[in-house]
Enzyme design. Structure first.
Site, PDB file in Angstrom:
ATOM      1  CG  HIS A   1     -55.783  32.258   8.580  1.00 36.70           C
ATOM      2  ND1 HIS A   1     -56.081  32.937   9.734  1.00 36.70           N
ATOM      3  CD2 HIS A   1     -54.460  31.966   8.639  1.00 36.70           C
ATOM      4  CE1 HIS A   1     -54.973  33.085  10.459  1.00 36.70           C
ATOM      5  NE2 HIS A   1     -53.984  32.500   9.808  1.00 36.70           N
TER       6      HIS A   1
ATOM      7  CB  SER B   1     -51.587  33.647   7.886  1.00 30.83           C
ATOM      8  OG  SER B   1     -50.192  33.723   7.690  1.00 30.83           O
TER       9      SER B   1
ATOM     10  CG  ASP C   1     -51.879  25.975   6.767  1.00 27.57           C
ATOM     11  OD1 ASP C   1     -52.987  26.293   7.225  1.00 27.57           O
ATOM     12  OD2 ASP C   1     -50.805  26.199   7.359  1.00 27.57           O
TER      13      ASP C   1
ATOM     14  CE  LYS D   1     -54.334  30.688  13.220  1.00 25.84           C
ATOM     15  NZ  LYS D   1     -53.270  30.164  12.389  1.00 25.84           N
TER      16      LYS D   1
ATOM     17  CD  GLU E   1     -50.135  30.101   4.746  1.00 27.26           C
ATOM     18  OE1 GLU E   1     -50.975  30.997   4.977  1.00 27.26           O
ATOM     19  OE2 GLU E   1     -48.965  30.148   5.144  1.00 27.26           O
TER      20      GLU E   1
ATOM     21  CG  ASN F   1     -56.144  34.396  13.909  1.00 23.61           C
ATOM     22  OD1 ASN F   1     -56.106  35.286  13.074  1.00 23.61           O
ATOM     23  ND2 ASN F   1     -55.064  33.959  14.533  1.00 23.61           N
TER      24      ASN F   1
ATOM     25  CG  HIS G   1     -47.726  29.800   9.297  1.00 21.93           C
ATOM     26  ND1 HIS G   1     -47.309  28.932  10.285  1.00 21.93           N
ATOM     27  CD2 HIS G   1     -48.267  30.865   9.939  1.00 21.93           C
ATOM     28  CE1 HIS G   1     -47.595  29.448  11.468  1.00 21.93           C
ATOM     29  NE2 HIS G   1     -48.182  30.615  11.291  1.00 21.93           N
TER      30      HIS G   1
HETATM   31  C1  LIG Z   1     -51.872  29.864  12.795  1.00 24.04           C
HETATM   32  C2  LIG Z   1     -51.306  29.121  11.657  1.00 24.04           C
HETATM   33  C3  LIG Z   1     -50.681  27.893  11.842  1.00 24.04           C
HETATM   34  C4  LIG Z   1     -50.368  27.361  13.205  1.00 24.04           C
HETATM   35  O1  LIG Z   1     -51.499  26.879  13.842  1.00 24.04           O
HETATM   36  P1  LIG Z   1     -51.513  26.830  15.440  1.00 24.04           P
HETATM   37  O2  LIG Z   1     -52.595  25.873  15.753  1.00 24.04           O
HETATM   38  O3  LIG Z   1     -51.785  28.213  15.898  1.00 24.04           O
HETATM   39  O4  LIG Z   1     -50.166  26.349  15.872  1.00 24.04           O
HETATM   40  C5  LIG Z   1     -50.293  27.191  10.725  1.00 24.04           C
HETATM   41  N1  LIG Z   1     -50.484  27.689   9.489  1.00 24.04           N
HETATM   42  C6  LIG Z   1     -51.052  28.893   9.276  1.00 24.04           C
HETATM   43  C7  LIG Z   1     -51.230  29.388   7.886  1.00 24.04           C
HETATM   44  C8  LIG Z   1     -51.460  29.659  10.360  1.00 24.04           C
HETATM   45  O5  LIG Z   1     -51.979  30.857  10.161  1.00 24.04           O
END
Ligand SMILES: *Cc1c(COP(=O)(O)O)cnc(C)c1O
Length: 392
Positions: free
Chosen positions: A219, A191, A216, A247, A187, A49, A146
């Site tokens: 990404h 993801s 969220d 990421k 989101e 990522n 997620h």
């Molecule tokens: C990667 C991810 C997370 C978690 O984030 P980290 O900082 O890696 O723990 C949460 N939500 C989504 C949609 C993700 O892709």
């Protein structure tokens, strides 16, 4: 006792093996400007990522090192004890400005943020302790959310209503059927599928039903939206914005951005913020440098978008579904687990780090390669990738 326990574990591992579902850790190294497998073979990253290559950017690495030298390797206390440094607050202010919100709060990880902020929000306005169901908040969660969101929703111990993926009519009917407080969680970029939520429509729906909206942006942060500020940038009615720093930021950690009142309340009420150690200075330094760079990286963002479109077109020509992807995340849905593993192995032999994603991460029968493209890939890398993909 120990023996029986290990035997039980082994039986489960054997069952995973039999179903081609056992996951194994694989070490990769970084050297001579790129990723290397255990035998020193160069691998082209089409899976991580690190969308803008910032984890290896000289300025990001230099500031991480500089802040470690100046401020220490760690800030070894929780934020409310002795873990809040001047640099911690300064980075939070910069994140808030970047996201166009009044305030921001750092978290150790995105998982931790979702897993603890969501249950905290459902207790908002309810009496402390279980049992105040009259004031409990029901959670409305997209079915593709997620694992960290699912974890947070379950930890809330209040009703969770799962709506069909991006199906706002379904969400509307679920919201209409619930009388109490409501929290919608989605989101902005999904993801595993690489498609987007319609945040303006969601915000309008939230407004109409008096629901809170938590988005969220793991990404989207850094890679999408104006100057990489995410898809919630400029959208009115998104109450809670979560994003990650591990990421596109190339560092580590996460943040929540929102109103000053929200942030001040989380400082008092969110266990995943209160009972954990503050982010260390080198991580803060990396985030600070990434904040200098990201707004100006329009050319890199455009290159990633072009790469992704080329890959989608190539996969479509082969009759391989990329679902509704419109972002740098491009799924190539193969179907069966064993087939997906075989395809991943072939790409690996061609020098690509391409990872098979299988149930339970995705639904049965939708095992896939999840390509995640980055700006470090040159046109020749893309030619090689498309040639490799053509042999699938
Ligand atoms: C990667 C991810 C997370 C978690 O984030 P980290 O900082 O890696 O723990 C949460 N939500 C989504 C949609 C993700 O892709």
């Amino acid at each position: 006792m120990k023996k029986t326990f290990d035997a039980l574990l082994q039986r489960e591992l054997d069952a995973l093996d039999a179903g081609s579902r056992r996951r194994r850790l694989r070490a990769i190294g970084y050297g001579d400007g790129g990723l290397r497998d255990a035998n020193g073979r160069s691998l082209t990253d089409v899976s991580s990522n690190d969308y803008l290559g910032l984890s290896q950017h000289p300025l990001v690495k230099a500031r991480a090192a500089e802040w470690a030298q100046r401020h220490g390797a760690g800030a070894p206390a929780s934020r409310l004890v002795a873990g809040t440094r001047d640099i911690t607050l300064a980075v939070e202010q910069r994140l808030a400005a970047f996201k166009g919100r009044e305030a921001a709060l750092l978290f150790s990880s995105g998982f931790q943020a979702n897993a603890t902020v969501i249950p905290a929000l459902t207790r908002l306005g309810a009496k402390v302790g279980a049992g105040d169901t009259a004031n409990a908040t029901a959670i409305f969660s997209d079915e593709l959310n997620h694992a960290s969101i699912i974890h947070g929703a379950r930890a809330a111990r209040y009703p969770v209503k799962v709506f069909r993926h991006n199906d706002l009519a379904h969400l509307d009917s679920l919201l209409g059927a619930h009388a109490g407080r409501k929290l919608i969680v989605t989101e902005s970029v999904f993801s595993m599928d690489g498609d987007r939520a319609d945040l303006s429509a969601l915000a309008a729906l939230a407004e109409r039903h008096g629901a809170l909206l938590h988005v969220d942006e793991a990404h989207a942060t850094g890679i999408l939206g104006p100057q990489g500020r995410g898809l919630a940038a400029g959208v009115k009615g998104v109450d809670v914005v979560m994003g990650t720093l591990g990421k596109a930021f190339g560092a580590f950690g996460a943040y929540i951005a929102g109103s000053r009142a929200l942030i001040d309340w989380l400082v008092n009420r969110c266990s995943g913020f209160i009972f954990t150690t503050a982010l260390p200075p080198p991580v803060l330094g990396a985030v600070d440098a990434a904040l200098d760079l990201i707004p100006g990286m329009e050319a890199e963002r455009a290159r990633v978008a072009t790469h992704a479109q080329r890959l989608r077109d190539a996969l479509a020509a082969l009759g391989i579904s990329t679902l509704e992807s419109t972002t740098q995340i491009v799924p190539a849905v193969i179907g069966a687990e064993a087939d997906t593993l075989a395809v991943a192995a072939r790409l690996d032999a061609a020098g690509f780090l391409a990872v098979a994603i299988r149930p339970p991460t995705v639904a049965e029968g939708t095992s896939r390669l999840r390509f995640a493209l980055n700006s470090q890939l040159g046109d020749s890398d893309m030619e090689r990738l498309l040639a490799a993909v053509a042999t699938l």
